[in-house]
Scaffold this motif. Structure first.
Motif, PDB file in Angstrom:
ATOM      1  N   ALA A  74       0.404  -1.055  -0.211  1.00 25.68           N
ATOM      2  CA  ALA A  74      -0.202   0.028   0.094  1.00 25.68           C
ATOM      3  C   ALA A  74       0.793   1.115  -0.223  1.00 25.68           C
ATOM      4  N   ASP A  75       2.113   0.963   0.017  1.00 23.05           N
ATOM      5  CA  ASP A  75       2.908   2.515   0.722  1.00 23.05           C
ATOM      6  C   ASP A  75       3.980   2.428  -0.522  1.00 23.05           C
ATOM      7  N   TYR A  76       3.721   1.530  -1.926  1.00 24.99           N
ATOM      8  CA  TYR A  76       4.499   2.124  -2.618  1.00 24.99           C
ATOM      9  C   TYR A  76       4.425   3.511  -3.379  1.00 24.99           C
ATOM     10  N   ALA A  77       6.046   3.513  -3.716  1.00 26.21           N
ATOM     11  CA  ALA A  77       6.396   4.925  -4.317  1.00 26.21           C
ATOM     12  C   ALA A  77       5.997   4.279  -5.889  1.00 26.21           C
ATOM     13  N   PRO A  78       5.990   5.272  -7.154  1.00 29.22           N
ATOM     14  CA  PRO A  78       5.930   5.198  -7.879  1.00 29.22           C
ATOM     15  C   PRO A  78       6.546   3.613  -9.054  1.00 29.22           C
ATOM     16  N   VAL A  79       8.219   4.246  -8.260  1.00 27.98           N
ATOM     17  CA  VAL A  79       9.257   2.839  -8.416  1.00 27.98           C
ATOM     18  C   VAL A  79      10.255   2.407  -7.312  1.00 27.98           C
ATOM     19  N   GLU A  80       9.755   0.873  -7.964  1.00 25.50           N
ATOM     20  CA  GLU A  80      10.088   0.175  -5.846  1.00 25.50           C
ATOM     21  C   GLU A  80      11.006  -0.728  -6.667  1.00 25.50           C
ATOM     22  N   GLU A  81      12.384  -1.314  -5.934  1.00 24.46           N
ATOM     23  CA  GLU A  81      12.919  -2.654  -6.193  1.00 24.46           C
ATOM     24  C   GLU A  81      13.225  -3.252  -4.988  1.00 24.46           C
ATOM     25  N   TRP A  82      13.663  -4.787  -6.100  1.00 18.16           N
ATOM     26  CA  TRP A  82      13.678  -5.142  -5.001  1.00 18.16           C
ATOM     27  C   TRP A  82      14.857  -6.644  -5.146  1.00 18.16           C
ATOM     28  N   ASP A  83      16.119  -6.528  -4.340  1.00 22.19           N
ATOM     29  CA  ASP A  83      16.899  -7.375  -4.206  1.00 22.19           C
ATOM     30  C   ASP A  83      16.642  -8.951  -4.287  1.00 22.19           C
ATOM     31  N   ILE A  84      17.745  -9.444  -4.813  1.00 20.99           N
ATOM     32  CA  ILE A  84      17.495 -10.973  -4.783  1.00 20.99           C
ATOM     33  C   ILE A  84      18.769 -12.008  -4.052  1.00 20.99           C
ATOM     34  N   HIS A  85      18.397 -12.044  -3.330  1.00 21.55           N
ATOM     35  CA  HIS A  85      19.229 -13.161  -2.259  1.00 21.55           C
ATOM     36  C   HIS A  85      19.037 -14.971  -2.453  1.00 21.55           C
ATOM     37  N   LEU A  86      20.040 -15.158  -1.872  1.00 19.51           N
ATOM     38  CA  LEU A  86      19.545 -16.554  -1.500  1.00 19.51           C
ATOM     39  C   LEU A  86      20.403 -17.527   0.010  1.00 19.51           C
ATOM     40  N   THR A  87      19.859 -17.801   0.618  1.00 21.29           N
ATOM     41  CA  THR A  87      20.572 -17.655   2.221  1.00 21.29           C
ATOM     42  C   THR A  87      20.333 -18.951   3.412  1.00 21.29           C
ATOM     43  N   ASP A  88      20.780 -19.988   3.315  1.00 17.16           N
ATOM     44  CA  ASP A  88      20.928 -21.030   4.845  1.00 17.16           C
ATOM     45  C   ASP A  88      20.696 -19.936   6.278  1.00 17.16           C
ATOM     46  N   GLY A  89      20.553 -19.124   6.620  1.00 15.22           N
ATOM     47  CA  GLY A  89      20.442 -18.695   7.526  1.00 15.22           C
ATOM     48  C   GLY A  89      21.573 -18.346   8.272  1.00 15.22           C
ATOM     49  N   GLU A  90      22.987 -18.742   7.578  1.00 18.27           N
ATOM     50  CA  GLU A  90      24.646 -17.939   8.073  1.00 18.27           C
ATOM     51  C   GLU A  90      24.627 -17.395   6.817  1.00 18.27           C
ATOM     52  N   VAL A  91      24.801 -17.445   5.759  1.00 19.10           N
ATOM     53  CA  VAL A  91      25.265 -16.903   4.854  1.00 19.10           C
ATOM     54  C   VAL A  91      24.263 -16.298   3.530  1.00 19.10           C
ATOM     55  N   GLU A  92      24.335 -15.169   3.513  1.00 16.46           N
ATOM     56  CA  GLU A  92      23.484 -14.701   2.467  1.00 16.46           C
ATOM     57  C   GLU A  92      24.233 -14.472   1.214  1.00 16.46           C
ATOM     58  N   LEU A  93      24.118 -14.713  -0.227  1.00 21.38           N
ATOM     59  CA  LEU A  93      24.641 -14.827  -1.974  1.00 21.38           C
ATOM     60  C   LEU A  93      23.441 -13.720  -2.392  1.00 21.38           C
ATOM     61  N   ARG A  94      24.129 -13.194  -3.254  1.00 17.23           N
ATOM     62  CA  ARG A  94      23.506 -12.063  -4.064  1.00 17.23           C
ATOM     63  C   ARG A  94      23.125 -12.896  -5.176  1.00 17.23           C
ATOM     64  N   ALA A  95      22.253 -13.022  -5.864  1.00 10.27           N
ATOM     65  CA  ALA A  95      21.150 -13.588  -7.370  1.00 10.27           C
ATOM     66  C   ALA A  95      22.726 -12.696  -8.613  1.00 10.27           C
ATOM     67  N   GLY A  96      22.853 -13.453  -8.791  1.00  8.40           N
ATOM     68  CA  GLY A  96      23.277 -11.947 -10.556  1.00  8.40           C
ATOM     69  C   GLY A  96      24.357 -13.826 -11.337  1.00  8.40           C
ATOM     70  N   LYS A  97      24.601 -12.933 -13.256  1.00  7.88           N
ATOM     71  CA  LYS A  97      24.841 -13.930 -14.320  1.00  7.88           C
ATOM     72  C   LYS A  97      26.192 -13.550 -14.318  1.00  7.88           C
ATOM     73  N   HIS A  98      26.993 -13.937 -13.373  1.00  9.01           N
ATOM     74  CA  HIS A  98      28.441 -13.277 -13.230  1.00  9.01           C
ATOM     75  C   HIS A  98      29.814 -14.606 -13.611  1.00  9.01           C
ATOM     76  N   LEU A  99      29.183 -15.456 -14.007  1.00  3.15           N
ATOM     77  CA  LEU A  99      30.285 -16.575 -15.107  1.00  3.15           C
ATOM     78  C   LEU A  99      29.803 -16.392 -16.476  1.00  3.15           C
ATOM     79  N   ASP A 100      29.627 -15.873 -17.810  1.00  3.46           N
ATOM     80  CA  ASP A 100      29.677 -16.071 -18.578  1.00  3.46           C
ATOM     81  C   ASP A 100      30.812 -14.844 -18.547  1.00  3.46           C
ATOM     82  N   ASP A 101      30.900 -14.444 -20.237  1.00 11.34           N
ATOM     83  CA  ASP A 101      31.826 -13.580 -20.586  1.00 11.34           C
ATOM     84  C   ASP A 101      30.732 -12.388 -20.955  1.00 11.34           C
TER      85      ASP A 101
END
Length: 141
Positions: A74-101
């Motif tokens: 309900a409290d959105y600005a006109p544009v909002e962004e959400w970052d994506i991570h994976l976590t096991d509860g101890e480590v938080e890993l950013r989701a991305g695509k880095h292993l290609d050229d």
């Protein structure tokens, strides 16, 4: 010429935005993928606002899905962004695509948006080739 060292992260292989959901498939890179993992979305504009989803992990491969309707607020600005991570509860890993050229994915990979009422949701790559979600409210594109 040596290989570029890439820090541990959730390497995205596939992004499937359709039918009111976004399905993400990839692998956990750089650390053992033991234990239970969750996909975590963090709203940039509101620190502390997160969404968590179960993630199926087999070996180092993961798959998770989120309903785009969960991103409505309900409290959105006109544009909002959400970052994506994976976590096991101890480590938080950013989701991305880095292993290609491919560098500069922000201008290369364009995913379709999905509409839920007045909300338009679209996955996109950041300038650092990480995966995030953009949510826009009101009007048309």
């Amino acid at each position: 010429m040596g290989l570029q060292q890439v820090k541990p992260h959730a390497e995205i292989a596939e992004v499937w935005p359709r039918d009111g959901h976004i399905r993400l498939v990839g692998r956990i890179h750089g650390i053992p993928a033991n234990g239970t993992w969750h996909l975590v979305l963090t709203r940039r504009a509101r620190t502390g606002r997160t969404l968590r989803y179960d993630t199926d992990v087999k070996g180092d491969r993961f798959e998770s899905e989120l309903p785009v309707g969960d991103l409505a607020a309900a409290d959105y600005a006109p544009v909002e962004e959400w970052d994506i991570h994976l976590t096991d509860g101890e480590v938080e890993l950013r989701a991305g695509k880095h292993l290609d050229d491919v560098r500069g994915k922000k201008k290369i990979f364009v995913y379709p948006e999905q509409r839920i009422g007045d909300l338009r949701v679209r996955p996109y790559y950041t300038i650092k080739d990480n995966l995030s979600l953009e949510c826009r409210t009101g009007g048309s594109a």
